[in-house]
Design a protein around this motif. Structure first.
Motif, mmCIF file in Angstrom:
data_model
loop_
_atom_site.group_PDB
_atom_site.id
_atom_site.type_symbol
_atom_site.label_atom_id
_atom_site.label_comp_id
_atom_site.label_asym_id
_atom_site.label_seq_id
_atom_site.Cartn_x
_atom_site.Cartn_y
_atom_site.Cartn_z
ATOM 1 N N LEU A 129 4.847 122.942 -21.444
ATOM 2 C CA LEU A 129 4.550 121.907 -20.449
ATOM 3 C C LEU A 129 5.125 122.312 -19.094
ATOM 4 N N THR A 130 6.361 122.770 -19.114
ATOM 5 C CA THR A 130 7.022 123.171 -17.875
ATOM 6 C C THR A 130 6.344 124.393 -17.254
ATOM 7 N N LEU A 131 5.996 125.352 -18.105
ATOM 8 C CA LEU A 131 5.336 126.570 -17.624
ATOM 9 C C LEU A 131 4.036 126.242 -16.886
ATOM 10 N N ALA A 132 3.318 125.242 -17.370
ATOM 11 C CA ALA A 132 2.057 124.869 -16.725
ATOM 12 C C ALA A 132 2.277 124.536 -15.251
ATOM 13 N N PHE A 133 3.351 123.823 -14.960
ATOM 14 C CA PHE A 133 3.602 123.436 -13.567
ATOM 15 C C PHE A 133 4.095 124.629 -12.749
ATOM 16 N N ASP A 134 4.857 125.489 -13.397
ATOM 17 C CA ASP A 134 5.279 126.733 -12.766
ATOM 18 C C ASP A 134 4.044 127.520 -12.312
ATOM 19 N N VAL A 135 3.068 127.598 -13.196
ATOM 20 C CA VAL A 135 1.866 128.406 -12.939
ATOM 21 C C VAL A 135 0.989 127.770 -11.858
ATOM 22 N N VAL A 136 0.792 126.468 -11.957
ATOM 23 C CA VAL A 136 -0.069 125.787 -10.972
ATOM 24 C C VAL A 136 0.534 125.869 -9.572
ATOM 25 N N ALA A 137 1.865 125.907 -9.506
ATOM 26 C CA ALA A 137 2.521 125.890 -8.195
ATOM 27 C C ALA A 137 2.873 127.281 -7.678
ATOM 28 N N GLN A 153 -3.206 123.069 -4.337
ATOM 29 C CA GLN A 153 -2.276 123.297 -5.450
ATOM 30 C C GLN A 153 -1.443 122.051 -5.736
ATOM 31 N N LEU A 154 -1.049 121.359 -4.672
ATOM 32 C CA LEU A 154 -0.291 120.121 -4.873
ATOM 33 C C LEU A 154 -1.137 119.089 -5.589
ATOM 34 N N GLU A 155 -2.409 119.022 -5.191
ATOM 35 C CA GLU A 155 -3.322 118.076 -5.829
ATOM 36 C C GLU A 155 -3.502 118.406 -7.304
ATOM 37 N N LEU A 156 -3.578 119.694 -7.595
ATOM 38 C CA LEU A 156 -3.736 120.127 -8.979
ATOM 39 C C LEU A 156 -2.471 119.811 -9.790
ATOM 40 N N THR B 130 7.158 115.179 -17.262
ATOM 41 C CA THR B 130 5.882 115.189 -16.559
ATOM 42 C C THR B 130 5.956 114.376 -15.268
ATOM 43 N N LEU B 131 6.622 113.211 -15.359
ATOM 44 C CA LEU B 131 6.755 112.344 -14.185
ATOM 45 C C LEU B 131 7.446 113.079 -13.036
ATOM 46 N N ALA B 132 8.438 113.902 -13.381
ATOM 47 C CA ALA B 132 9.172 114.628 -12.342
ATOM 48 C C ALA B 132 8.217 115.451 -11.472
ATOM 49 N N PHE B 133 7.241 116.102 -12.106
ATOM 50 C CA PHE B 133 6.309 116.938 -11.343
ATOM 51 C C PHE B 133 5.314 116.076 -10.570
ATOM 52 N N ASP B 134 4.948 114.951 -11.139
ATOM 53 C CA ASP B 134 4.099 113.989 -10.437
ATOM 54 C C ASP B 134 4.786 113.566 -9.129
ATOM 55 N N VAL B 135 6.075 113.291 -9.225
ATOM 56 C CA VAL B 135 6.833 112.786 -8.083
ATOM 57 C C VAL B 135 7.036 113.875 -7.029
ATOM 58 N N ARG B 151 3.939 123.290 1.669
ATOM 59 C CA ARG B 151 4.538 124.542 1.198
ATOM 60 C C ARG B 151 5.904 124.275 0.565
ATOM 61 N N ARG B 152 6.698 123.424 1.198
ATOM 62 C CA ARG B 152 8.014 123.108 0.634
ATOM 63 C C ARG B 152 7.880 122.385 -0.705
ATOM 64 N N GLN B 153 6.919 121.472 -0.798
ATOM 65 C CA GLN B 153 6.737 120.746 -2.061
ATOM 66 C C GLN B 153 6.354 121.688 -3.197
ATOM 67 N N LEU B 154 5.521 122.667 -2.874
ATOM 68 C CA LEU B 154 5.153 123.653 -3.899
ATOM 69 C C LEU B 154 6.373 124.443 -4.345
ATOM 70 N N GLU B 155 7.211 124.789 -3.362
ATOM 71 C CA GLU B 155 8.422 125.535 -3.683
ATOM 72 C C GLU B 155 9.346 124.701 -4.569
ATOM 73 N N LEU B 156 9.414 123.431 -4.277
ATOM 74 C CA LEU B 156 10.254 122.528 -5.078
ATOM 75 C C LEU B 156 9.687 122.371 -6.489
ATOM 76 N N THR B 157 8.363 122.266 -6.584
ATOM 77 C CA THR B 157 7.722 122.147 -7.894
ATOM 78 C C THR B 157 8.059 123.358 -8.750
ATOM 79 N N ARG B 158 7.905 124.517 -8.128
ATOM 80 C CA ARG B 158 8.137 125.752 -8.865
ATOM 81 C C ARG B 158 9.610 125.908 -9.226
#
Lengths: 310, 310
Positions: A129-137, A153-156, B130-135, B151-158
């Motif tokens: 589950l975590t890897l999925a978000f790593d990959v999308v971002a 990417q954020l939308e995804l 999952t909620l964490a990534f939504d947020v 760009r920063r949000q993507l970095e934070l997601t990753r």
């Protein structure tokens, strides 16, 4: 001159599955070139067991074909497709756990907690589950539309989280477990199925359109198409549980009836379900009418999902 | 004229915890204004049980203070802080499960699988993760620097995915479970702790700097600060397991020794651990020297983490 036979839908599906599995193998490779991290061997092996399970890869197929419909065939779609499959496989691993559906076999193989142990299965699901978000971002490629790529990417990321979380798959599974204690009515069954299996299939179709930067109308149309085939998918699954052999499915069948589980098939019978399925396929095809022949593969996917035998 | 007493660190921590809990309550509210989704009541209740657990909210505190160090005090930092706490609480819920550490109590309350059931606890953890990534991926506010914000949000997601996944918390927990079967050496203990508890604390400090759009040097400095206090946190935890009463901790203590678990405290003794802790605090303080008095609260956090009694 001999006209070559066009590839069948099954051929196309298998070809895409191979591409997707290459991508998944890269993500779950033993020695990733770009990541200097310790990757616990047993956990990684459990993730691979849960992912390389002979699945048909229908969800990532939908991502790729939906992106292709709007002219996109880049590595971004493949990445998003693989991420979706990671989320799907995570959900299978957790759903199979003894505390949940308690399944020992899946596609003729022992489930992850049987091949490894429960703790490892829980963590393998968490890690996928975590890897999925790593990959999308993953950082967007530098280039002209870097800002647009980041926005998409954020939308995804968000769409995937919504499909997976409390209002999607996890919530649907919770409703499904609750349904064993208190039988839901028809509306309740529809809601739980739309969440448990529908949300990710719907998002798969929408995600391809997002990756391809399709117009908002097109995105919504693809999401609606995804909803229709998501319903069809679940209905076909419930029908198969009634009609297919355990051998064909590679897992126990007849479980729903044995558990007294409420499904639309149990409520309305197999004939009703077959008529309903055919209506959903018509609806899915009609949604793709505006795209003409370009949508032939996605239309074939809708038919395949409704008619599958395993 | 009476000079008002400056607030103590504990006062600051409590004040921040209240802000964070307001944000978490908004995210886990019964009827969220902006989301028309079905939220299974029991699952939502289990998520709330796992989140509103009397925790000190140290990780989100670090996000907020690290952002504040670079002049940021907007809603973005609070959102990221809440997301990090969701990931922390998810990990507690899953780690407490019977198949993992099998804990019945946490902070004087029944753990989620005791208050609800195992399936619900697994899904509550999944949903919080999952909620964490939504947020974190919430659409950036429209404005001048929308591209930078995305760009920063993507970095934070990753970054969050990396801290949580196979190379972070989940991987660390897998190594920790393996350590019960095969005792790791000192290097092995350090690696597993850096992953299991260190990765999220390190990322909390870095995340604040990312949110505040700090320079790369500053981000790296904060990440290093996070690594030092992450080590201190785990060392203090291992010491408390040896020296504190179950009453003070609100959970079972002496578990490590009883389980024959390898910790640095077990390897080198309590006196060594106290000297080590004091060295880590000095190191953490030295890293913040360039920021002078502005870093006073983060310095106090480092001392607090090393000296905490529960």
């Amino acid at each position: 001159m001999v006209t070559p036979t066009p590839p069948s839908f099954e051929d196309l599906l298998a070809r895409r599955a191979a591409e997707i599995e290459d991508e998944l193998a890269r993500l779950l490779g033993e020695i990733p070139a770009d990541r200097e991290i310790v990757r616990p061997k047993q956990l990684l092996a459990a993730m691979r067991h849960g992912v390389f399970n002979g699945g048909k890869r229908i969800r990532p197929f939908l991502v790729l074909e939906s992106a292709a419909l709007f002219g996109h065939a880049g590595p971004e779609a493949l990445r998003v497709a693989a991420a979706l499959e990671c989320v799907h496989c995570y959900s299978l691993i957790h759903d199979d756990l003894p505390a949940m559906d308690d399944d020992d076999m899946r596609r003729g193989q022992p489930t992850v907690h049987r091949a490894f142990d429960e703790a490892t299965a829980i963590l393998a699901g968490d890690s996928l589950l975590t890897l999925a978000f790593d990959v999308v971002a993953e950082p967007p490629p530098a280039g002209r539309d870097a800002a647009g790529a980041a926005r998409r990417q954020l939308e995804l990321t968000r769409g995937l989280a919504r499909a997976a979380g409390l209002g999607g798959m996890a919530g649907g599974q919770a409703l499904d477990l609750a349904a064993e204690r208190e039988t839901p009515d028809e509306a309740g069954i529809i809601t739980l199925q739309a969440m448990k299996t529908g949300a990710l299939i719907r998002f798969a179709c929408e995600a391809g359109a997002i990756v391809a930067d399709a117009a908002r109308d097109d995105r919504e149309r693809l999401a609606e198409f995804g909803s229709a085939i998501g319903l069809a998918f679940q209905l076909a699954d419930d029908l198969l549980d009634v009609t297919a052999s355990a051998e064909a499915m590679g897992k126990a069948t007849g479980k729903d009836a044995a558990a007294g589980k409420a499904t639309l098939v149990a409520l309305h019978g197999a004939d009703w379900a077959r008529r309903q399925l055919s209506g959903l396929v018509d609806q899915a095809h009609a949604l793709l009418e505006p795209y003409g022949d370009r949508a032939a593969t996605l239309k074939a996917a809708a038919s395949f999902i409704a008619e599958r035998r395993s």
